[in-house]
Enzyme design. Sequence first.
Site, PDB file in Angstrom:
ATOM      1  N   HIS A   1     -42.399  22.003 -31.383  1.00 31.58           N
ATOM      2  CA  HIS A   1     -42.054  20.737 -30.736  1.00 31.58           C
ATOM      3  C   HIS A   1     -41.508  21.077 -29.358  1.00 31.58           C
ATOM      4  O   HIS A   1     -40.468  21.720 -29.230  1.00 31.58           O
ATOM      5  CB  HIS A   1     -41.019  19.957 -31.542  1.00 31.58           C
ATOM      6  N   CYS A   2     -42.217  20.642 -28.331  1.00 31.55           N
ATOM      7  CA  CYS A   2     -41.852  20.986 -26.955  1.00 31.55           C
ATOM      8  C   CYS A   2     -40.957  19.905 -26.372  1.00 31.55           C
ATOM      9  O   CYS A   2     -41.382  18.746 -26.241  1.00 31.55           O
ATOM     10  CB  CYS A   2     -43.111  21.145 -26.108  1.00 31.55           C
TER      11      CYS A   2
END
Length: 308
Positions: A159-160
Amino acid sequence: MDTAMSFQQQFNALSFLADSNSKEIESEAAYYRTSPNIIYLPGGFQFVRHVQGYISMGCVTLAWAYNSYIIPKIVLLPLWEDGYLSYMPAFVFCLLGFLVGLLLFRSVTSDPGRIPFDVRPTSAEQMDWTHCQRCLIQRPLKSHHCSKCQRCIRKMDHHCPWINNCVGEDNQWLFLLLVFYGAVQSMMGLTINVLYFYVFPVCILCPKESWFFEHQQFLMYGVFVSGTGLLLVCASQCFTQSMNIIMDKTTVESLIYARKPPRERPPNQATVMDKFRIVCGPGPAWRWFNPLRRKRWKPYFVYQEQQV
């Protein structure tokens, strides 16, 4: 009798706790199935509801917008008007800025590969699927539950926070293009920044009373700081994503297999180009650099590697 009663009481207590935990898990799964952190927008776009992601994404967007506006405004366009530079550097830099902005929007609002709640494996695929203990759904191997999105993502990489979205099977190619073009634009911006201070002449036709002209050095210092930050983020992510594709591993898998010897890691016999085609789509390699296209590759629901 007292011993029998105590055993019966313990059994009833354990049964009550099991039922309570089961009801709690089912209630939590029902909550996850409402997709509480996903905002569905018109046109098929999606947006993740996460406050920390808003801040990180806002910082990246601000740095990109700042560099994309200040460098042409202070350096490229004035020197073109003075006849010192051709229009090509300004055109290329503005084009890169447009591509980065477009890819940033698509990466933020894209579906990374969220698994539908009603999907079911076929009888042949059933042994290759796993069970999510949070969503209580069946999912392909390499799928993981994201604590930020509160959804299971196919082939989830990570998850960026910079795009406030997961990087998964359906948008990894967009993320790879984003960090690639972002690194190229940042490198070009830093090169122009150095040339501005040590090579380029002072603008002749610039209005001396202009606020930009009076504070141009201060603004260019800001370009250096923001450009350096963007270059570090984009270049590191571009290298990491490329290595993940070559090794056929996600970031989550890399963390899991980091402490395991090579003989315990899943084998991989595909060629490098085939691995990039799985991520970026079929066709010649030059088409991968087009940010306006679609991937046009059917998602995989079964993976041959073992579960991690």
